[in-house]
Every structure is written in C-alpha cells, then in structure tokens.
Motif scaffolding. Sequence first.
Motif, PDB file in Angstrom:
ATOM      1  N   GLY A  26       8.254 -82.087 -74.175  1.00 24.01           N
ATOM      2  CA  GLY A  26       7.282 -82.073 -75.253  1.00 24.01           C
ATOM      3  C   GLY A  26       6.839 -80.676 -75.593  1.00 24.01           C
ATOM      4  N   TYR A  27       6.102 -80.582 -76.667  1.00 24.63           N
ATOM      5  CA  TYR A  27       5.457 -79.344 -77.068  1.00 24.63           C
ATOM      6  C   TYR A  27       3.972 -79.681 -77.198  1.00 24.63           C
ATOM      7  N   PRO A  28       3.076 -78.771 -76.745  1.00 20.05           N
ATOM      8  CA  PRO A  28       1.654 -79.103 -76.767  1.00 20.05           C
ATOM      9  C   PRO A  28       1.155 -79.427 -78.171  1.00 20.05           C
ATOM     10  N   GLY A  29       0.142 -80.235 -78.253  1.00 23.36           N
ATOM     11  CA  GLY A  29      -0.469 -80.560 -79.533  1.00 23.36           C
ATOM     12  C   GLY A  29      -1.563 -81.582 -79.286  1.00 23.36           C
ATOM     13  N   ASN A  57       9.934 -76.544 -79.055  1.00 21.21           N
ATOM     14  CA  ASN A  57       9.249 -77.303 -80.108  1.00 21.21           C
ATOM     15  C   ASN A  57       9.599 -78.783 -79.962  1.00 21.21           C
ATOM     16  N   GLU A  58       9.086 -79.601 -80.851  1.00 19.28           N
ATOM     17  CA  GLU A  58       9.247 -81.044 -80.705  1.00 19.28           C
ATOM     18  C   GLU A  58      10.685 -81.480 -80.931  1.00 19.28           C
ATOM     19  N   LYS A  59      11.387 -80.741 -81.778  1.00 21.70           N
ATOM     20  CA  LYS A  59      12.786 -81.109 -82.056  1.00 21.70           C
ATOM     21  C   LYS A  59      13.627 -80.880 -80.810  1.00 21.70           C
ATOM     22  N   PRO A 357      -8.527 -60.994 -78.482  1.00 21.78           N
ATOM     23  CA  PRO A 357      -7.654 -59.960 -79.049  1.00 21.78           C
ATOM     24  C   PRO A 357      -7.421 -60.124 -80.551  1.00 21.78           C
ATOM     25  N   HIS A 358      -7.436 -61.378 -81.029  1.00 21.42           N
ATOM     26  CA  HIS A 358      -7.179 -61.595 -82.460  1.00 21.42           C
ATOM     27  C   HIS A 358      -8.240 -60.896 -83.328  1.00 21.42           C
ATOM     28  N   ILE A 359      -9.449 -60.749 -82.795  1.00 23.90           N
ATOM     29  CA  ILE A 359     -10.526 -60.118 -83.574  1.00 23.90           C
ATOM     30  C   ILE A 359     -10.140 -58.683 -83.927  1.00 23.90           C
ATOM     31  N   GLY A 382      -3.082 -71.931 -84.929  1.00 24.16           N
ATOM     32  CA  GLY A 382      -3.421 -71.487 -83.575  1.00 24.16           C
ATOM     33  C   GLY A 382      -4.838 -70.965 -83.594  1.00 24.16           C
ATOM     34  N   CYS A 383      -5.288 -70.384 -82.501  1.00 19.99           N
ATOM     35  CA  CYS A 383      -6.636 -69.815 -82.490  1.00 19.99           C
ATOM     36  C   CYS A 383      -6.825 -68.850 -83.656  1.00 19.99           C
ATOM     37  N   TYR A 384      -5.779 -68.093 -83.930  1.00 25.92           N
ATOM     38  CA  TYR A 384      -5.889 -67.047 -84.962  1.00 25.92           C
ATOM     39  C   TYR A 384      -6.158 -67.617 -86.352  1.00 25.92           C
ATOM     40  N   THR A 385      -6.003 -68.941 -86.544  1.00 23.87           N
ATOM     41  CA  THR A 385      -6.353 -69.536 -87.841  1.00 23.87           C
ATOM     42  C   THR A 385      -7.856 -69.390 -88.095  1.00 23.87           C
ATOM     43  N   ILE A 423       1.295 -64.688 -87.228  1.00 18.72           N
ATOM     44  CA  ILE A 423       1.743 -65.868 -86.479  1.00 18.72           C
ATOM     45  C   ILE A 423       1.499 -65.639 -84.988  1.00 18.72           C
ATOM     46  N   GLY A 424       1.165 -66.689 -84.265  1.00 18.17           N
ATOM     47  CA  GLY A 424       0.954 -66.561 -82.822  1.00 18.17           C
ATOM     48  C   GLY A 424       2.275 -66.562 -82.071  1.00 18.17           C
ATOM     49  N   ASP A 425       2.246 -66.114 -80.830  1.00 19.07           N
ATOM     50  CA  ASP A 425       3.505 -66.019 -80.074  1.00 19.07           C
ATOM     51  C   ASP A 425       4.148 -67.390 -79.871  1.00 19.07           C
ATOM     52  N   SER A 426       3.346 -68.400 -79.504  1.00 18.40           N
ATOM     53  CA  SER A 426       3.922 -69.709 -79.247  1.00 18.40           C
ATOM     54  C   SER A 426       4.441 -70.321 -80.554  1.00 18.40           C
ATOM     55  N   THR A 427       3.701 -70.101 -81.632  1.00 19.15           N
ATOM     56  CA  THR A 427       4.124 -70.620 -82.931  1.00 19.15           C
ATOM     57  C   THR A 427       5.410 -69.926 -83.382  1.00 19.15           C
ATOM     58  N   PHE A 428       5.517 -68.633 -83.067  1.00 17.75           N
ATOM     59  CA  PHE A 428       6.742 -67.898 -83.390  1.00 17.75           C
ATOM     60  C   PHE A 428       7.940 -68.528 -82.676  1.00 17.75           C
ATOM     61  N   ASP A 452       0.621 -61.606 -79.977  1.00 15.63           N
ATOM     62  CA  ASP A 452       1.073 -62.015 -78.650  1.00 15.63           C
ATOM     63  C   ASP A 452      -0.069 -61.966 -77.645  1.00 15.63           C
ATOM     64  N   ASN A 453      -0.722 -63.123 -77.468  1.00 10.76           N
ATOM     65  CA  ASN A 453      -1.764 -63.202 -76.427  1.00 10.76           C
ATOM     66  C   ASN A 453      -1.193 -63.829 -75.160  1.00 10.76           C
ATOM     67  N   GLU A 454       0.132 -63.902 -75.116  1.00 11.22           N
ATOM     68  CA  GLU A 454       0.888 -64.306 -73.923  1.00 11.22           C
ATOM     69  C   GLU A 454       0.612 -65.732 -73.458  1.00 11.22           C
ATOM     70  N   ILE A 455       0.138 -66.576 -74.396  1.00  9.01           N
ATOM     71  CA  ILE A 455      -0.202 -67.942 -73.997  1.00  9.01           C
ATOM     72  C   ILE A 455      -0.294 -68.822 -75.245  1.00  9.01           C
ATOM     73  N   THR A 456      -0.259 -70.104 -75.066  1.00 11.44           N
ATOM     74  CA  THR A 456      -0.534 -71.043 -76.148  1.00 11.44           C
ATOM     75  C   THR A 456      -2.008 -71.408 -75.991  1.00 11.44           C
ATOM     76  N   ALA A 457      -2.873 -70.690 -76.676  1.00 11.71           N
ATOM     77  CA  ALA A 457      -4.307 -70.777 -76.375  1.00 11.71           C
ATOM     78  C   ALA A 457      -4.972 -71.987 -77.021  1.00 11.71           C
ATOM     79  N   MET A 458      -4.693 -72.208 -78.294  1.00 12.31           N
ATOM     80  CA  MET A 458      -5.394 -73.242 -79.058  1.00 12.31           C
ATOM     81  C   MET A 458      -5.412 -74.587 -78.350  1.00 12.31           C
ATOM     82  N   THR A 459      -4.283 -74.956 -77.768  1.00 18.78           N
ATOM     83  CA  THR A 459      -4.170 -76.279 -77.166  1.00 18.78           C
ATOM     84  C   THR A 459      -4.560 -76.277 -75.690  1.00 18.78           C
TER      85      THR A 459
HETATM   86  C1  LIG Z   1       4.248 -79.309 -85.260  1.00 18.31           C
HETATM   87  C2  LIG Z   1       3.027 -78.966 -84.498  1.00 18.31           C
HETATM   88  N1  LIG Z   1       3.077 -78.970 -83.158  1.00 18.31           N
HETATM   89  C3  LIG Z   1       1.978 -78.645 -82.440  1.00 18.31           C
HETATM   90  C4  LIG Z   1       0.811 -78.318 -83.059  1.00 18.31           C
HETATM   91  C5  LIG Z   1      -0.416 -78.023 -82.240  1.00 18.31           C
HETATM   92  N2  LIG Z   1      -0.705 -76.624 -82.153  1.00 18.31           N
HETATM   93  C6  LIG Z   1      -1.549 -76.043 -82.992  1.00 18.31           C
HETATM   94  S1  LIG Z   1      -1.714 -74.445 -82.690  1.00 18.31           S
HETATM   95  C7  LIG Z   1      -0.678 -74.484 -81.406  1.00 18.31           C
HETATM   96  C8  LIG Z   1      -0.337 -73.329 -80.545  1.00 18.31           C
HETATM   97  C9  LIG Z   1      -0.719 -72.043 -80.979  1.00 18.31           C
HETATM   98  O1  LIG Z   1      -0.342 -71.093 -80.012  1.00 18.31           O
HETATM   99  P1  LIG Z   1      -0.098 -69.607 -80.441  1.00 18.31           P
HETATM  100  O2  LIG Z   1       0.776 -69.558 -81.616  1.00 18.31           O
HETATM  101  O3  LIG Z   1       0.392 -68.853 -79.253  1.00 18.31           O
HETATM  102  O4  LIG Z   1      -1.544 -69.100 -80.884  1.00 18.31           O
HETATM  103  P2  LIG Z   1      -2.892 -68.958 -80.047  1.00 18.31           P
HETATM  104  O5  LIG Z   1      -3.612 -70.249 -80.157  1.00 18.31           O
HETATM  105  O6  LIG Z   1      -2.496 -68.631 -78.649  1.00 18.31           O
HETATM  106  O7  LIG Z   1      -3.646 -67.888 -80.700  1.00 18.31           O
HETATM  107  C10 LIG Z   1      -0.215 -75.738 -81.243  1.00 18.31           C
HETATM  108  C11 LIG Z   1       0.679 -76.107 -80.156  1.00 18.31           C
HETATM  109  C12 LIG Z   1       0.793 -78.341 -84.471  1.00 18.31           C
HETATM  110  N3  LIG Z   1      -0.308 -78.082 -85.175  1.00 18.31           N
HETATM  111  N4  LIG Z   1       1.907 -78.653 -85.148  1.00 18.31           N
END
Ligand SMILES: Cc1ncc(C[n+]2csc(CCOP(=O)(O)OP(=O)(O)O)c2C)c(N)n1
Lengths: 529, 194
Positions: A26-29, A57-59, A357-359, A382-385, A423-428, A452-459
């Motif tokens: 899976g991918y976090p969400g 990713n989910e695919k 760091p995004h600030i 992600g958090c950066y939104t 774009i965030g690192d995990s989203t990239f 690159d905050n080295e983590i998937t932070a939002m989830t």
């Molecule tokens: C297709 C899809 N999968 C999962 C999510 C849930 N989701 C939202 S933000 C995010 C991760 C963001 O991580 P990152 O890009 O590293 O940014 P950060 O939050 O660390 O700043 C995820 C998994 C989503 N919105 N859409």
Amino acid sequence: MKKLLLLGDEAIAQGALDAGLSGAFGYPGTPSTEIIEYIQRNPEAIERNVHRTWSTNEKTAMEEALGMSYAGKRAIVTMKHVGLNVAADPYMNSALTGANGGIIVTVADDPSMHSSQNEQDSRFYAKFALMPAMEPANQQEAYLMPRLAFEISEKYNLPVLLRITTRLAHSRAGVDRLEVLKENKLHFPENPNQFMLLPAFARVNYKRLLSIQDDLVHESENSTFNQYFEGSDKSLVIIACGLAYNYLMENYSAGKCEYPILKIGQYPLPKKQIEKITSECDEMLILEEGMPFVEEMLKGYLGNNLRVKGRLDGSLPRDGELNPQLVRKALGMPELPSQKVPEVVVGRPPALCVGCPHIDTYKALNAALEKYGSGYVFSDIGCYTLGYLPPYNAINTCVDMGASISMAVGAADAGLFPSIAVIGDSTFGHSGMTPLLDGVISKSNVVFMILDNEITAMTGMQDSQVTGRIEDICIGIGVEKEHIRVIVPLSKNHEENVKVIKEELDYNGVSVIIPRRPCIHIFKKKKRS
Amino acid sequence: MKKDIILAGVGGQGILSIATIIGYAAIESGLNLKQAEVHGMSQRGGDVQSHLRISDKEIYSDLIPHGAADMIISVEPMEALRYKPYLSTDGWFITNTKPFVNIPNYPEMDKIMDEIESFKKHVALDADQIAKDLNAPRSMNMVVLGAASLFLDIPFEKLEEGIKFIFGRKGEKVVESNLKAMKAGRDFAEENKT
Ligand SMILES: Cc1ncc(C[n+]2csc(CCOP(=O)(O)OP(=O)(O)O)c2C)c(N)n1
Ligand code: SF4
C-alpha cells in the motif's frame, strides 16, 4: 481470549493476518494508513515475515499484490479512495486476470473530505469492475470480513474490494479473534494463461467474469453480513449499508426498530432479499455512507412505483458523511434538545508546525518571485499544501499527487513564465518522476522544487521511498547536473536560497531545486522505532 | 451504565492519552467501549476531538449524537465550547481554562469564561498551572482527567492502573507525575464543582 481494542483499520489488518496473509502492499493515505502501520509493528507479522514495506504508489502496490497472488499467496492492498484512481488500471484488469492466491483491495473512503480532495465512493469501482465488495458496520465485522473475502477470492479466482469509511477506520472497539489460518504455499495458477491478457484470452476471461455474476449474487444472499430484521410496521423498510446501520440503531435505544431492516455488508446486492422487501413495503429509506449508490440502483433512472427516500430526494443531504442526528431526522423523529456553538468560538485551521522546513522554503520562494507577482506556483499534496494559507500564500494549485510537475510543464509549454512546481519528496516518488521526464524531453522552461523533509509527514511519518536518491533520480531522468541545486531551508540561509532560486528562474530549461531539511517530528519517529 | 464523552483540544495536547486511560479502565471494568479519533490533517495544530462511548449495553454509533453527551472533557477552553451541541442538557462541562493561542483571532478570555460559567454543571480549572505547581508541566492532560474522574462512574483505582499501563515503559518518575497530576485534578473538582 481477551478482546483486542482495535481501530477499524487495525481490525482489518489483524483479520487479514489471521486469515493467512502473506503480504500487505500500500501507499499511505488517510484514513487507510493504520492498516499497514499495524502490520509493520505486529510481532506475529514480523515473525512470519509478512511483506509490509510501503510501496511507491497505489498502482505499484496493486501490481505487487497481483504478483504475490500469481505466486499463489494471499495479499492485501491498502489505499485511500483517491489511491484507487491511481491503481485503477491494474485494479480493473485484475477483474479479468482474476486471482490465484486471494487478493483483497482495501479502500478507505473519506466522506466529508476530512483530509481528501474529493469524496468518491469506492463501491462504484467494485460494480464497475464486476467484483464483489464488502463494507463492515463495526470493528468486529472489519476483523471477520478479510477471512470471508479471501475465501471468496480463492473460490472464484477474483479479487474482492473491501470498503471502509473514515469513522470506522479511526474508531476503536473490542474485537474477538478467531484461530489463525496458515499461509498458502507457493503455487502457479492452474491455468498458465490466466494472467495473460492478450485480447484472445482477455475476451475469454471477461466472459467468465460475466458468467459468475449470478454466483456472486448468491454469495451475497447467503452472506451473514447481509441480514434481514423483521419489523412490525411495514409502511417503511430501511436498507442500511455498512456503518449507516449503527446510526440507524442509535436512534432506537431499546435496540428494536419497528420497521423491517435490511442490513447490507456484502455486494453485489442480495437480490432475493431486495425483492422480498420491495414486494412487502411501498416506501423505502436508504441509508448509505458516501454516494447514493444503492439508492440510484433501486430507484432506476425513471424512478419506479416504489417511493425511495435517501440522499436523492432530500431526506438526507446529497453530500457529506452521515451521523445519528441526520438519520434521526430522516426517520421523522424529533431532534434531541441541543444547543448551538457559542458565537465566540472561531475556527482553528491546521497550520505548518513552528520550525517546519517548508516555512523557510516558502519565504525564500516568495522573495524570489516578488518581481513577478502571484499565480505561478503549481503545488501538490502534503504538509506543504498548507503553504496556501496566510501568511505564506505561496501556492496556487493542488489537484492530485504529481500534478504540480505536470501542470508546470503544461503551463510553461503554453508560454507561462515563470512556471514553478512545488512537490514533497514522497509525492515526487509517488507520481513526480514521469512528468519530470516529460519536462526534460520537451525542454520546458520550468523550476521544480522537491521539498525533501526525508519523510512522508502529512500522513503521520512513513518512510519516503526516494530518501537519499533524489539527485540520482533527477540525473538519471536527464536533468543537467549543474541545474540540480540543493539548499538548506533555514532562516540564516535565506539570502543565499533566494539567490539560488533566482538563478534557476533565469535558466531557460529544467531546473530542480531540492530544499533539504528533516521534518521536525522525524526525531520522534526515529525514537519510536 | 452509559457515559458518552467528548474529548477536545488542540493537536498535540494529549487528549488521546486521556481517551486511552479511560478506555483501559472501562475495559478492565468489563464495559463496552467505542472511541472515534481524529487522524490526519487536523493534527497540525488544528482542533482535535474524540468521541468516547462507554456502556454496559451494546454501543451502535461510533459518533455521539447531538444532545446526548454526558460530558465534555477539554484541555483547552475555546475547544470545549466548540462541542456544546453534543452536550445533553444536564451534562458535565469540564475544561482547562488556559488558552492555547496559535491563531491571530483568538477570542477574548472574558467572553470565553462567561460562556463556560453559563453551564449549569461545570468544572473550570487552570490545569497548566496546577501541573506546573506539581513540577509536572507535561501532565496537564492528567489534571483535567482527574477533574473529570469524579463524574465518570469508574473506580479511581482503575484509572490509576490505566496510567501505570500506558506510561509504565517511560519509567517510574513519569508514572508518579501523572498519578499526582490526576489526583490534584480530582481534588480540585471535589472542592469546586458547581
Ligand atoms: C493518490 C493519493 N494517495 C495518497 C494520498 C495521501 N497523501 C496526501 S499527502 C501525502 C504524502 C505527502 O508526503 P510528502 O510529499 O513527502 O510531503 P510532506 O507531507 O512530508 O510535506 C499522502 C500520502 C493522496 N492524497 N492521494
Ligand atoms: S509535520 Fe513536519 S513537514 Fe509537516 S508541517 Fe510539521 S514540521 Fe512541517
């Protein structure tokens, strides 16, 4: 044995583990993340070495699960509802390949969009793919369903969709465990061409899929998850799907409703029971979390003689999640006395953490863009939104994962300058690499910032697949080395960072800027593990 | 026996520990429990809530209906007020009075206090200060739990066991601070309930 106190998500995880699971992909969400997180820390899963690392990713997750199924073992795929859009290609085709080892596609829907961009209802995907679906009403059912889902999946060689929604995913209750089933042994599919979707084979598989639809209806008719409860007052019958049943019963403190109830937990809809209730009653109330899926089906396009009440006729709101008071109103009961929120109360929206760091990245970006004005920054999820909010007001779009880079390419190709993606690192890793290749190939004039905050932070702090690899990925895709710039987003580096961004804005081609500093909560996570 | 409790606060203030301890005590007392939590977006300094339902009968909804909560327990005063629609007309309103100010338009405290005092049955305490005085500044949430414990109909010892259970691995000192904090909250409520 003592009851386990589990979230709905965790109950699914434990249920799948106890039903002979070999791999979770899976991918976090939100609200699906806790399924795999539970498996990752579960001692028995670790002991058995159940696959449990996050996918990119989910695919990829869906395809990895298909591979495990091909090899004969049981797999679960987990994602949030919009993740199924990303996985839709392998998902839809998996209905034709079918399964060898059982596959459960677990999708967590988020009605009311607590933390999502939309509120799509995954039951439509099950119908679309002609797959059976299950929808638990409570944590115990969430535990039990994976067992039956694997059984059905292997009996019919077909994946099963398991749908859960936010409130159950994130609500805890006591769960009784059953005995643990053994994992499958490696074994090839009986038919060596089962997973070979050349048109000639695909047509055969599709006909097979169509031919078992009646059997799937029978399964639903005989399922313990679809239950009919007698009622003395037949002026109305209620169909309650998944956890909507709880909101219904909440309004009958004695636990007895005067109307007949059909509680639905397994799809396709059980035809026999539906026919019975429609012949007995002339009015029907349909309670379902999400979209009016059952309601539309029973109503039919032209409407039929039966009066169907639900989300389409205004008895319940057309959007958003249900709750006990909305259902109460639909039942025509008087509201419980309750008071209003006092006027002094104001909203408290989420915000970037102090020290995030995004600030510093946004401050530098805003300064570099000062002479251009606003409207040039495509962002992502992600958090950066949260950089959309004041005081930053730094970004202009958020659509779906990866869209920042692709939209920036499209806008640059339309002539927009500057055109920037954030774009965030995990989203990239999830969906940013392929549009980066598009940008390189079309020689777009763009600046991509990979935060690159080295983590998937939002989830909630999951590993990010691209940690330590971002520069290599960009070089490999063809970004020129001297236009891959790493900066450290700290206020003491502000001037220097602004300068780097300005330099890359002035370069006519693809630039990648990587602001790199760990999320301030990363240390907590490291301490935990 | 039925207790429907809304727990409220700001992300990071520790309402989930309160929920876990009450939950532990309830399960140990042989009661049914459902506890809905908020995960995800709302944790970045936004408002958080949890619906905690305890009963000796079957519990259906994971969410408490409007007008049905027996108690609001809040670690932040404005957040406590946000959930007023859930409280039944004779429910208890228990809140920390120390505001958590992370927004520019935080309302005036006088207005918030007026609202708090308008509840027939309430306990309002500066739990931050009480915790500080005990030299246990991080146990503010346990002070609030202590104040609420008076109305929970769960034996106090079971809550103490809950604290030992969840903080045990953090060491004896952390357990002691939390136990002390919970007791102080309870003592305050004994003297000041209205
Ligand atoms: C297709 C899809 N999968 C999962 C999510 C849930 N989701 C939202 S933000 C995010 C991760 C963001 O991580 P990152 O890009 O590293 O940014 P950060 O939050 O660390 O700043 C995820 C998994 C989503 N919105 N859409
Ligand atoms: S969790 Fe980390 S990345 Fe997200 S806002 Fe807080 S510091 Fe920033």
